[in-house]
Scaffold this active site. Structure first.
Site, PDB file in Angstrom:
ATOM      1  N   PRO A 138      60.493  13.890  18.381  1.00 41.73           N
ATOM      2  CA  PRO A 138      59.496  14.949  18.197  1.00 41.73           C
ATOM      3  C   PRO A 138      60.141  16.338  18.194  1.00 41.73           C
ATOM      4  O   PRO A 138      60.759  16.746  19.158  1.00 41.73           O
ATOM      5  CB  PRO A 138      58.569  14.772  19.408  1.00 41.73           C
ATOM      6  CG  PRO A 138      58.793  13.379  19.881  1.00 41.73           C
ATOM      7  CD  PRO A 138      60.228  13.095  19.588  1.00 41.73           C
ATOM      8  N   GLU A 139      60.023  17.023  17.077  1.00 39.19           N
ATOM      9  CA  GLU A 139      60.427  18.423  16.995  1.00 39.19           C
ATOM     10  C   GLU A 139      59.201  19.195  16.523  1.00 39.19           C
ATOM     11  O   GLU A 139      58.094  18.661  16.480  1.00 39.19           O
ATOM     12  CB  GLU A 139      61.641  18.573  16.074  1.00 39.19           C
ATOM     13  CG  GLU A 139      62.833  17.750  16.568  1.00 39.19           C
ATOM     14  CD  GLU A 139      64.180  18.184  16.015  1.00 39.19           C
ATOM     15  OE1 GLU A 139      64.306  19.319  15.536  1.00 39.19           O
ATOM     16  OE2 GLU A 139      65.127  17.369  16.081  1.00 39.19           O
ATOM     17  N   LYS A 199      57.374  22.970  20.367  1.00 42.93           N
ATOM     18  CA  LYS A 199      57.256  21.549  20.704  1.00 42.93           C
ATOM     19  C   LYS A 199      56.113  21.275  21.683  1.00 42.93           C
ATOM     20  O   LYS A 199      55.989  20.167  22.194  1.00 42.93           O
ATOM     21  CB  LYS A 199      58.574  21.058  21.301  1.00 42.93           C
ATOM     22  CG  LYS A 199      59.773  21.203  20.370  1.00 42.93           C
ATOM     23  CD  LYS A 199      61.032  20.678  21.051  1.00 42.93           C
ATOM     24  CE  LYS A 199      62.251  20.905  20.200  1.00 42.93           C
ATOM     25  NZ  LYS A 199      63.473  20.353  20.836  1.00 42.93           N
TER      26      LYS A 199
END
Length: 269
Positions: free
Chosen positions: A2-3, A51
């Site tokens: 996840p970015e 994020k």
């Protein structure tokens, strides 16, 4: 992993399902917020900041961070009643229920419920987000250059400078700039690097599969990231790997091609 683009996409899907709907019940499976109940509050919007993901009601903000393994899923109530969820139930950290949809947060690295007025205590330290419609390029560029001796790879990862670029982006942007990732930020072409990063993350937010090479074929989406000991796609040189960070606990894996990304100033450092 996840970015910023992954979190933006999650927030977008949650917003479409939840915005304008009344919460019928909530569960927060973390000790500090286990007794909090937001039933009766209406979801105003779901947004991302770098994020971080924020579900806002009239008076509260449900703040979460996906870290490495986290994700938010949407289910219909009947699906939940049948127990047909896509990840193990013991990894659930948050549940937000409405009449039509149930949002379930799995393996969230952070989950907390804040008064809306206190939201900045969680995300106020973040730098400009390239996926924000009001992205401040000048501030982001100034932030990246305000520590000229810090390696450019480390600067790109610093969420206080620019919010949303993670390890994959930092590696790929250094490669695309043909820049040794250990180059001091003060000696790097920060403007072109930032502009390319903004362009890439905005393109990738609308894709299921993130790509830096222009193709979404499996195994062909990155230039150097995750490709240690394999040949460079441009020159055939073996990709190398080291760890780099401000402190030992902040070190991340760095991948680069010694030929396409020569040591700064021609020195073998």
């Amino acid at each position: 992993m996840p970015e910023g683009d992954t979190v933006w996409r999650s927030a977008h899907h949650l917003h479409e399902a939840l915005a304008g709907r009344v919460l019928t019940s909530t569960e927060f499976r973390v000790p500090k917020f286990a007794t909090v109940e937001l039933a009766g509050e209406t979801v105003q919007e779901v947004v991302s900041r770098g994020k971080h993901l924020l579900v806002r009601t009239e008076s509260h903000s449900v703040h979460s961070h996906l870290r490495m393994e986290g994700s938010w899923h949407l289910y219909r109530p009947e699906t939940m009643r049948r127990g047909r969820i896509r990840r193990p139930a013991h990894t659930i950290r948050a549940i937000l229920r409405t009449d039509e949809w149930i949002a379930v947060g799995f393996d969230l690295g952070i989950v907390e419920v804040l008064p809306l007025a206190a939201e900045d205590t969680a995300v106020g330290h973040l730098g400009p987000d390239p996926l924000d419609p009001d992205f401040d390029r000048d501030l982001a560029l100034a932030n990246l250059g305000n520590e000229p001796d810090v390696p450019v790879f480390v600067a790109l990862l610093d969420q206080r400078k620019v919010a949303g670029f993670g390890n994959e982006y930092a590696n790929e942007l250094c490669y695309l700039a043909r820049l040794d990732p250990r180059t001091p930020a003060g000696d790097a072409p920060l403007g072109p690097i930032l502009d390319r990063g903004v362009k890439l993350i905005r393109a990738n937010r609308d894709r299921v599969e993130r790509t830096f090479t222009g193709t979404t074929r499996p195994g062909q989406m990155t230039w150097v990231f995750g490709r240690e000991h394999r040949p460079c796609r441009r020159c055939g040189t073996t990709i190398r790997e080291i760890s780099l960070g401000r402190t030992p606990t902040q070190e991340r894996r760095v991948y680069w091609c010694p030929t396409c990304q020569p040591a700064f100033g021609g020195r073998d450092r």
